[in-house]
Design an enzyme around this catalytic site. Sequence first.
Site, PDB file in Angstrom:
ATOM      1  N   HIS A  20      -0.954   3.181   0.977  1.00 45.08           N
ATOM      2  CA  HIS A  20      -0.521   2.543   2.231  1.00 45.08           C
ATOM      3  C   HIS A  20      -1.452   2.957   3.371  1.00 45.08           C
ATOM      4  O   HIS A  20      -1.881   2.133   4.182  1.00 45.08           O
ATOM      5  CB  HIS A  20       0.893   3.004   2.620  1.00 45.08           C
ATOM      6  N   ARG A  93      -3.011  -4.903  -4.813  1.00 45.69           N
ATOM      7  CA  ARG A  93      -3.551  -3.987  -5.822  1.00 45.69           C
ATOM      8  C   ARG A  93      -4.112  -4.733  -7.020  1.00 45.69           C
ATOM      9  O   ARG A  93      -5.171  -4.413  -7.526  1.00 45.69           O
ATOM     10  CB  ARG A  93      -2.448  -3.033  -6.305  1.00 45.69           C
ATOM     11  N   SER A 131       4.801   3.671  -4.420  1.00 49.67           N
ATOM     12  CA  SER A 131       5.842   4.639  -4.055  1.00 49.67           C
ATOM     13  C   SER A 131       6.670   5.003  -5.285  1.00 49.67           C
ATOM     14  O   SER A 131       7.092   6.159  -5.440  1.00 49.67           O
ATOM     15  CB  SER A 131       6.767   4.051  -2.983  1.00 49.67           C
TER      16      SER A 131
END
Length: 164
Positions: A20, A93, A131
Amino acid sequence: MTNESIAICPGSFDPITKGHLDIIQRASKLFDKVIVLVLVNFAKTPSFNTEERIELIKKATQGIQNVEVDFYDGLLAKYAQEKEAKCLVKGLRAVSDFEYEFQQALANKILNPELETLFLNTSSEFMYLSSSVVKQIASLGGDISHFVTKNTLQDIQNRLCKGE
Ligand code: PNS
């Protein structure tokens, strides 16, 4: 009407990772102001509460002058309109991210036609990072120091490590 170019980096940030941060840093070089915005993702139940996520983002983004952190529990498109932000910046990604992100970008564009979504490709070192990966590794007592910033490591570990 503001003359500043304002972008929003939206997300759950549960918790913020180096992936991030890479996107936020790069966005901060492209726009006058970047708002890192914690939002509600109805498909996810967060592990960290809103205050914790905001605190972690503030710590991780310390030293980036033109970054602000905020929370909003409504529509992202509406928040952008209120703040006169013209652009959302998101990291991509892999191809697997694309369908979901494309759907969101189109929906946001319909809700707020002034709003563009800019996709930055994730730096190769963070291709695998999310995450969820951080949470899984930390919960099982693994080392997450490669994945989160030095100044958020302890807080994240304390919250997630088994037995703490
Ligand atoms: O990091 P995430 O969980 O992939 O981020 C998704 C998020 C929070 C940006 C998205 O769920 C969102 O925009 N939530 C706010 C509500 C909203 O505006 N929904 C419509 C977008 S299609």
